[in-house]
Every structure is written in structure tokens, then in C-alpha cells.
Design an enzyme around this catalytic site. Structure first.
Site, PDB file in Angstrom:
ATOM      1  N   CYS A   1      40.789  66.711  40.331  1.00  0.00           N
ATOM      2  CA  CYS A   1      41.326  67.826  39.551  1.00  0.00           C
ATOM      3  C   CYS A   1      40.431  68.164  38.359  1.00  0.00           C
ATOM      4  O   CYS A   1      40.638  67.689  37.243  1.00  0.00           O
ATOM      5  CB  CYS A   1      42.745  67.572  39.066  1.00  0.00           C
ATOM      6  SG  CYS A   1      43.481  69.090  38.380  1.00  0.00           S
TER       7      CYS A   1
ATOM      8  N   ASP B   1      40.404  63.165  48.505  1.00  0.00           N
ATOM      9  CA  ASP B   1      39.374  62.909  47.504  1.00  0.00           C
ATOM     10  C   ASP B   1      38.184  62.121  48.023  1.00  0.00           C
ATOM     11  O   ASP B   1      37.098  62.180  47.442  1.00  0.00           O
ATOM     12  CB  ASP B   1      39.980  62.166  46.309  1.00  0.00           C
ATOM     13  CG  ASP B   1      41.011  62.988  45.560  1.00  0.00           C
ATOM     14  OD1 ASP B   1      41.064  64.221  45.777  1.00  0.00           O
ATOM     15  OD2 ASP B   1      41.770  62.409  44.764  1.00  0.00           O
TER      16      ASP B   1
ATOM     17  N   LYS C   1      38.633  68.528  44.339  1.00  0.00           N
ATOM     18  CA  LYS C   1      39.457  67.402  44.769  1.00  0.00           C
ATOM     19  C   LYS C   1      40.836  67.511  44.114  1.00  0.00           C
ATOM     20  O   LYS C   1      41.068  66.996  43.020  1.00  0.00           O
ATOM     21  CB  LYS C   1      38.761  66.089  44.422  1.00  0.00           C
ATOM     22  CG  LYS C   1      37.434  65.903  45.168  1.00  0.00           C
ATOM     23  CD  LYS C   1      36.778  64.575  44.842  1.00  0.00           C
ATOM     24  CE  LYS C   1      35.425  64.426  45.539  1.00  0.00           C
ATOM     25  NZ  LYS C   1      35.524  64.400  47.005  1.00  0.00           N
TER      26      LYS C   1
ATOM     27  N   ALA D   1      45.373  67.980  44.920  1.00  0.00           N
ATOM     28  CA  ALA D   1      46.470  67.798  45.876  1.00  0.00           C
ATOM     29  C   ALA D   1      46.641  69.043  46.737  1.00  0.00           C
ATOM     30  O   ALA D   1      46.999  68.951  47.918  1.00  0.00           O
ATOM     31  CB  ALA D   1      47.770  67.483  45.137  1.00  0.00           C
TER      32      ALA D   1
ATOM     33  N   CYS E   1      43.948  74.844  41.079  1.00  0.00           N
ATOM     34  CA  CYS E   1      43.987  74.143  39.795  1.00  0.00           C
ATOM     35  C   CYS E   1      44.822  74.962  38.820  1.00  0.00           C
ATOM     36  O   CYS E   1      44.321  75.918  38.226  1.00  0.00           O
ATOM     37  CB  CYS E   1      42.565  73.959  39.268  1.00  0.00           C
ATOM     38  SG  CYS E   1      42.468  72.904  37.816  1.00  0.00           S
TER      39      CYS E   1
END
Length: 408
Positions: free
Chosen positions: A165, A297, A305, A307, A340
Site C-alpha cells: 500500500c 504482495d 501491492k 488488498a 489506494c
């Protein structure tokens, strides 16, 4: 369960978001598959929620559940750690020396947070004003520090890419500044963002909105500066810069640790450049071993990277793996999608959604939600909707808004 001499059609290494979502997507399409998930942890974490814990929005308890409650009942859960891969014999070696045989392997083992890569950091985490939203037990300390600070200097750091993230280091900063602004103490706090990279955010379309908040909060933006050492007792942080090293005093320090592929992957035959599992970035199939896939990841695909990326990747791996079982062409293509939600203030978010080479991949039309601008709608999505999607959809094979794209 005992692992010796066990053989499964599909073995998944990792019971985090990517691993369980892939199992759910596979089972949804082919319920007869014999699947094992290898995962040592007894807890499952909703890691995207830790930013909100550090900002005083969520309680930490909202971001964790017992692994047994989310582990699907149609898989065999092998509660151990993997120490090695032996792809030539289709075996995974476990910490107790036993082996698990597979026909197909999915690696979803996450990323290593290398706290020890910064001298002195591990010794002072959770005290002396040093914290990180990258750990479940430390995110509440972030909020404690934000509440206690009334004046002084607050540092926020970001290491070299890739990291989990990429927006999380500055999310922590914006939410902290939003609280200090609300309390009327922001003008008495020097806020500095020390980023090892050369830009504030890697996708240029979102930078203008973010820079407005950098200006609003009076943040000093220090690019190309990498944290190398922390002295908690002296409350100093040392950075490597383009002009040598410099040491800065702090009252609060929020650290994003350097990150690498897990050690057992880096030292394995599956690793490619940088130590990541070497996959084709569109099919997520290993470049050298046709019966191995990877996502999340730990894989080498050059996506953000997050979720959200794993949520998009899981059904792609599932459909491609099932095609491989039938020796058919792989049908699904991953476009690099990641998301994000940048929490620029309490109640507003810049919803960055993008794929490979920074191509914008919005889930909603601009009239409904323009991700390039801070909106209340994006905040509601992050705070209220996405946690439900995670627990009740992603981990259960309900693939809302993540239908696999086709190759060709």
C-alpha cells in the site's frame, strides 16, 4: 492436520486475503477440488483498516478475526510455516520437516516487513514517540501519539518501493494533520514527509489533489530521503539524502518499514529478480513452472501491492489455474489494477484506482465518484462498504466488480 505424504490438487501457501480469496474463487467454480491452505497464524487481519485505527476512526478489534472463523470449511488447513519449495518434485517443505505434495501450487505468502533494516528501529517501536500503522499492535499507539501531541515536530517516512500500500505512509500523515487541524494545534506542529522516492505519489493524476493538502497542512515535503537509523532515547532520526546523511529531532515518528519478499521465497527456485515469485504479469502463472501461480504482495507483477489488487487477482488465478488443469489456453488477463484510498482528511478520500503504467482504472464514472478529487463518497466506501466487501464477499468468493478480463 498432519502434512506428511499428503497430496492435494491445489496447495495454497498463505491464508491472508489473497490466499483465502483464491480458494473461494476456485471452490465457487469447481467444488470438487481438493485444496489445502498452509498458514501458521491463528489470526486473520483486515490490514487496510489499520490506517483508520491510527486515525482514530476504527477500533483495532474491527480489523481482526480468528483464522478459524474465516478459513473455508472446504479446505484442509495446515497450520505450519513453509520453509522451502521443491518444484521439480511438486512438494512444499514445512517447518517440522514434513512435506506436502501438490499438482498445482498457488503462492500468496505476502511480504516481509524488514524492521531491522533501519538501525535502532526495532528497539524503540511502540515507545519514545515511534510508531507505525503497518503493525496491528502499533496502530492504536499512533492515535495515542496524535491525541497527545500539541506542539513539536512530527516525521512521517516512506522507504524505497515496492511496499505494501504505497499510499499508507502519507495516509497516516494526512489523518494526523486533520486531527491536529481540528484541535487547533496544527500551526504549532512541524510536519515533515521524508520519502525515499522522487515523487509524492507514483500516478501523476492524483498528485494535484494531494499537493493541495500538503500545502493546506503546511507539510515539508522531503523527497529522495531514506530513513537509515532511529535513536528512540534521543528522539532523533537519521536519513540518507542526495547530499549525504542528516539527523532530525522528532517528537513523533511514524515509520513505514523497508519491505522485501519473504526469506523462504527469496532463497527458493521460484524467485526471480528482486526475490519475488516470478510470474507473467497478465496470467499470474510462473514463468518457468507451468503448475505454479502467484498473487498478492509476494509476486513479481509490477502492480501496486494492495488488498484491492489481490481481490482482482484471485478470480484471475482461479480461472487460469482451472484452465491449466484441463490443459486449455489460459483465458484471463490481469491489467495491474490496484486501489489506494488516500485519506486526505477525516471524512474525505482521494480514491486512486490504476493499473499497469499508471493507467487510470476507475470503478465508477466521474459523475458518480471522481477519484482524482477528495470526496465524502469515497470516504463512505472506505469506512463503511469496503470492510463488508472484504469479510463477506472477497473471502467468500463473491466477486463484485472484479470479473476477470480476457486474454487476447
Amino acid at each position: 492436520m498432519a502434512a506428511d505424504n499428503s497430496e492435494f490438487e491445489v496447495v495454497i501457501v498463505g491464508g491472508g486475503a489473497a490466499g483465502i480469496a483464491t480458494a473461494a474463487s476456485l471452490h465457487k467454480r469447481e467444488p470438487s477440488l481438493k485444496i489445502a491452505i498452509i498458514e501458521p497464524s491463528g489470526k486473520h487481519y483486515y490490514q487496510p483498516g489499520w490506517t483508520m485505527v491510527g486515525g482514530g476512526v476504527f477500533d483495532s478489534g474491527q480489523t481482526v478475526r480468528d483464522m478459524a472463523s474465516v478459513m473455508p470449511d472446504y479446505v484442509s488447513w495446515i497450520r505450519q510455516s513453509v520453509t522451502a519449495f521443491e518444484p521439480d518434485t511438486n512438494e512444499v517443505v514445512l517447518a517440522d520437516g514434513s512435506r506436502v505434495k501438490y499438482i498445482f501450487l498457488v503462492v500468496a505468502a505476502g511480504i516481509k516487513l524488514d524492521w531491522d533494516a533501519v538501525e535502532g528501529l526495532s528497539d524503540t517501536l511502540g515507545r519514545n514517540g515511534v510508531t507505525s500503522n503497518y503493525r496491528f499492535d502499533l496502530a492504536p499507539y499512533t492515535w495515542q501519539l496524535v491525541q497527545e501531541l500539541r506542539s513539536g515536530r512530527a516525521l512521517f517516512t516512506q522507504p524505497p518501493m515496492p511496499i505494501k500500500c504505497a499510499g499508507a505512509p502519507q495516509k497516516a500523515m494526512y489523518l494526523s494533520c486533520s486531527e491536529w487541524e481540528r484541535r487547533g494545534v496544527l500551526s504549532d506542529i512541524e510536519v515533515e514527509f521524508h520519502n525515499a522516492g522522487g515523487v509524492l505519489f507514483g500516478v501523476a493524476d492524483y498528485v494535484p489533489a494531494l499537493m493541495e493538502y500538503v500545502a493546506r497542512y503546511g507539510i515539508s515535503l522531503d523527497l529522495n530521503e531514506r530513513l537509515t537509523a532511529v535513536d528512540g532515547g534521543a528522539k532523533t532520526a537519521t536519513f540518507e539524502t542526495e547530499n549525504g546523511s542528516k539527523t532530525v529531532d522528532f517528537d513523533m515518528l511514524h515509520v513505514c518499514p523497508p519491505q522485501t519478499a519473504p526469506d523462504f521465497i527469496r532463497s527458493s527456485p521460484l524467485a526471480g529478480e528482486g526475490g519475488w515469485v516470478e510470474v507473467d504479469q497478465e496470467t499470474l502463472r510462473h514463468k518457468r513452472f507451468d503448475n505454479i501461480f502467484a498473487l498478492g504482495d509476494c509476486c513479481s507483477a509490477p502492480n501496486a501491492k494492495t488488498a484491492a489488487a489481490a481481490r482482482k487477482q484471485a478470480p484471475i488465478v482461479a480461472t487460469n489455474l482451472l484452465a491449466a488443469i484441463l490443459e486449455k489456453p489460459l483465458p484471463s488477463k490481469y491489467d495491474g489494477y490496484g486501489s489506494c484510498p488516500l485519506t486526505v482528511e477525516r471524512g474525505k478520500i482521494v480514491l486512486a484506482e490504476f493499473g499497469y503504467r499508471g493507467k487510470l482504472l476507475p470503478s465508477f464514472p466521474d459523475w458518480a465518484l471522481d477519484g482524482r478529487k477528495p470526496t465524502r463518497r469515497a470516504w463512505v466506501l472506505k469506512a463503511d462498504i469496503l470492510p463488508k466487501i472484504y469479510w463477506e464477499a472477497m473471502l467468500k468468493g463473491r466477486e463484485w466488480l472484479v470479473k476477470p478480463g480476457k486474454l487476447g
